[in-house]
Design a protein around this motif. Structure first.
Motif, PDB file in Angstrom:
ATOM      1  N   GLN A 119      34.768  -6.969   5.920  1.00 40.05           N
ATOM      2  CA  GLN A 119      34.385  -8.357   6.200  1.00 40.05           C
ATOM      3  C   GLN A 119      33.073  -8.365   6.994  1.00 40.05           C
ATOM      4  O   GLN A 119      32.894  -7.575   7.922  1.00 40.05           O
TER       5      GLN A 119
ATOM      6  N   GLY B 178      32.427 -16.058   7.220  1.00 42.27           N
ATOM      7  CA  GLY B 178      31.652 -15.071   6.472  1.00 42.27           C
ATOM      8  C   GLY B 178      32.298 -14.764   5.140  1.00 42.27           C
ATOM      9  O   GLY B 178      32.924 -15.637   4.515  1.00 42.27           O
ATOM     10  N   ILE B 179      32.161 -13.502   4.704  1.00 40.92           N
ATOM     11  CA  ILE B 179      32.703 -13.085   3.410  1.00 40.92           C
ATOM     12  C   ILE B 179      33.559 -11.834   3.604  1.00 40.92           C
ATOM     13  O   ILE B 179      33.404 -11.088   4.582  1.00 40.92           O
ATOM     14  N   ARG B 180      34.446 -11.631   2.656  1.00 40.72           N
ATOM     15  CA  ARG B 180      35.305 -10.446   2.620  1.00 40.72           C
ATOM     16  C   ARG B 180      35.192  -9.849   1.225  1.00 40.72           C
ATOM     17  O   ARG B 180      35.255 -10.566   0.218  1.00 40.72           O
ATOM     18  N   TYR B 181      35.064  -8.532   1.195  1.00 36.78           N
ATOM     19  CA  TYR B 181      34.987  -7.830  -0.085  1.00 36.78           C
ATOM     20  C   TYR B 181      36.079  -6.768  -0.142  1.00 36.78           C
ATOM     21  O   TYR B 181      36.181  -5.941   0.781  1.00 36.78           O
TER      22      TYR B 181
ATOM     23  N   VAL C 174      36.018 -10.918  -4.104  1.00 40.67           N
ATOM     24  CA  VAL C 174      35.180 -11.448  -3.027  1.00 40.67           C
ATOM     25  C   VAL C 174      35.825 -12.731  -2.519  1.00 40.67           C
ATOM     26  O   VAL C 174      36.229 -13.586  -3.331  1.00 40.67           O
ATOM     27  N   TYR C 175      35.875 -12.871  -1.190  1.00 38.04           N
ATOM     28  CA  TYR C 175      36.525 -14.026  -0.568  1.00 38.04           C
ATOM     29  C   TYR C 175      35.574 -14.676   0.426  1.00 38.04           C
ATOM     30  O   TYR C 175      34.831 -13.994   1.149  1.00 38.04           O
ATOM     31  N   ALA C 176      35.602 -15.984   0.474  1.00 40.67           N
ATOM     32  CA  ALA C 176      35.011 -16.716   1.600  1.00 40.67           C
ATOM     33  C   ALA C 176      36.029 -16.723   2.738  1.00 40.67           C
ATOM     34  O   ALA C 176      37.234 -16.915   2.510  1.00 40.67           O
ATOM     35  N   THR C 177      35.535 -16.528   3.940  1.00 40.91           N
ATOM     36  CA  THR C 177      36.436 -16.302   5.074  1.00 40.91           C
ATOM     37  C   THR C 177      36.094 -17.231   6.231  1.00 40.91           C
ATOM     38  O   THR C 177      34.921 -17.397   6.579  1.00 40.91           O
TER      39      THR C 177
ATOM     40  N   PHE D  52      41.421 -16.909   3.551  1.00 41.83           N
ATOM     41  CA  PHE D  52      40.538 -16.307   2.554  1.00 41.83           C
ATOM     42  C   PHE D  52      40.645 -17.095   1.246  1.00 41.83           C
ATOM     43  O   PHE D  52      41.750 -17.358   0.768  1.00 41.83           O
TER      44      PHE D  52
ATOM     45  N   SER E  98      39.362 -16.738  -2.601  1.00 43.53           N
ATOM     46  CA  SER E  98      38.745 -15.780  -3.518  1.00 43.53           C
ATOM     47  C   SER E  98      37.883 -16.488  -4.553  1.00 43.53           C
ATOM     48  O   SER E  98      37.931 -17.718  -4.712  1.00 43.53           O
ATOM     49  N   SER E  99      37.105 -15.696  -5.254  1.00 46.42           N
ATOM     50  CA  SER E  99      36.279 -16.240  -6.330  1.00 46.42           C
ATOM     51  C   SER E  99      37.118 -16.737  -7.494  1.00 46.42           C
ATOM     52  O   SER E  99      36.624 -17.486  -8.346  1.00 46.42           O
TER      53      SER E  99
END
Length: 404
Positions: free
Chosen positions: A252, A268-271, A280-283, A301, A303-304
């Motif tokens: 993250q 932020g983002i999580r991969y 990929v997730y927006a966090t 989270f 996800s896309s």
């Protein structure tokens, strides 16, 4: 008491006979009333045949006039401090005042003293332990020292709501240096007194999990760089089994901003590297030091693919000694829907309970031993059984906690 100031009895001279009336020439005590004192008998003329007055017995002194009490007939018990429990209603009773000088400098003959040995501790406000003055209505005594001796100043004052004073702008150096030089100096001053940037790398968990069957490993760590308000945060965690490929790994990248003295908001983002396919997730989330010194973290989270997941964890450091620390820990994961590709069921999907005991060889390095209990719940447990895995596992954990 000091010696009495009463003048001695005067005796007539041997060569001067007394007056025709053989009375002793002893001064009479002055009366407290405005009446003049009695005059003594003048000495007799020389040549009289009377005997000296010293051979005659002295007359008793005249009784002194009793002065009327100016407060007689007034009820003084309603005045503040006058109705003191246990106090003597007449403080002059049974005190010998005979040895004290009268208003004229001599002793008041025939008047017993009423002040010798008086106990002033019973008078209002005279006791040192009372701590407060009585009978002062209408006077604000808040600024006076309290009964314990602590003055009402500093932290003893009531908390106020007034705004802080403005930052001073009339610096003497402004008269000497240019505005550009002063701006650079002020920026340097702020950076050296609370505006610095710091960094830290920490692994809360780096452990081996010993189980029935195949042993596993796990890590959970973070790194951050920034100041007291704004920071860049990196988080990573994952796990796997020895002899097999990595099962789960994520990273993250978050922006963190302090929204309170003990709470940071993060976004932020999580991969996810594993499991496949990667996601990929927006966090959005938070970190907080809750009351009682509980460390709490939570995140959502998205996800896309539109999947919504959630995670919350918390732990507490119970110090047994300055170096030996017991840490209970709990972590739970949620899902808003089933995600069959990741073997995640909706609702509460996973829960982990742990208890770890570490010893800080240094503050930056602490080996630990503990136990971990993990359980998959609901549809996640059904996915695990379909894959031939256990939905419940208990592990003995050995690891280190380190930071630098």
């Amino acid at each position: 008491m000091p010696p009495s100031n009463t003048p001695a009895v005067k005796k007539p001279a041997a060569k001067k006979p007394a007056a025709k009336k053989p009375a002793a020439t002893k001064p009479v005590a002055r009366k407290a009333s405005p009446k003049p004192a009695a005059r003594s008998t003048p000495p007799a003329k020389t040549g009289s045949g009377a005997k000296p007055a010293a051979n005659q017995p002295a007359k008793p002194p005249a009784p002194a006039t009793i002065v009327a009490d100016p407060h007689a007939g007034h009820d003084m018990t309603t005045m503040p401090g006058m109705n003191t429990p246990g106090a003597n209603p007449n403080p002059n009773t049974a005190h010998d005042m005979s040895a004290m000088p009268s208003a004229s400098g001599g002793a008041a003959s025939g008047q017993p003293s009423t002040r010798q040995g008086m106990d002033h501790g019973s008078m209002p406000g005279m006791g040192q332990s009372s701590g407060a003055m009585q009978g002062m209505p209408g006077h604000d005594m808040g600024s006076m020292p309290s009964g314990t001796g602590a003055a009402m100043i500093g932290t003893n004052l009531q908390a106020g709501t007034a705004p802080p004073p403005p930052i001073p702008t009339d610096r003497a150096a402004d008269q000497v240096y240019s505005a550009a030089a002063m701006a650079h100096s002020q920026q340097h001053l702020r950076s050296m007194h609370g505006g610095q940037n710091f960094s830290q790398v920490i692994f809360n968990l780096a452990e081996v999990q010993i189980r029935d069957g195949r042993d596993a490993y796990r890590w959970d760590g973070s790194a951050w760089y920034g100041g007291d308000v704004n920071r860049l945060v990196l988080k990573t965690e994952g796990e796997g089994n020895f002899g097999r490929s990595l099962e789960r790994a994520e990273l993250q990248a978050l922006y963190a901003r302090a929204i309170g003295p003990y709470t940071d908001f993060q976004a932020g983002i999580r991969y996810d590297f594993k499991p496949n396919p990667s996601r990929v997730y927006a966090t959005v989330g938070f970190e907080s030091l809750a009351p009682g010194f509980f460390d709490v973290e939570g995140a959502l989270f998205l996800s896309s693919k539109g999947d919504v997941l959630g995670r919350v964890e918390g732990y507490y450091d119970q110090r047994i000694t300055q170096r030996l620390i017991l840490q209970p820990r709990v972590e739970a994961e949620f899902a808003a829907q089933d995600v069959p590709a990741d073997r995640i069921g909706s609702g509460l999907s996973d829960i982990e309970l742990g208890l770890r005991l570490r010893y800080e060889v240094k503050r930056e390095f602490a080996p630990y031993i503990g136990v971990s209990y993990e359980r998959r719940v609901g549809r996640s447990a059904r996915f695990a059984r379909e894959d031939g895995e256990d939905a419940i596992s208990t592990s003995l954990v050995l690891g280190i906690r380190t930071w630098f």
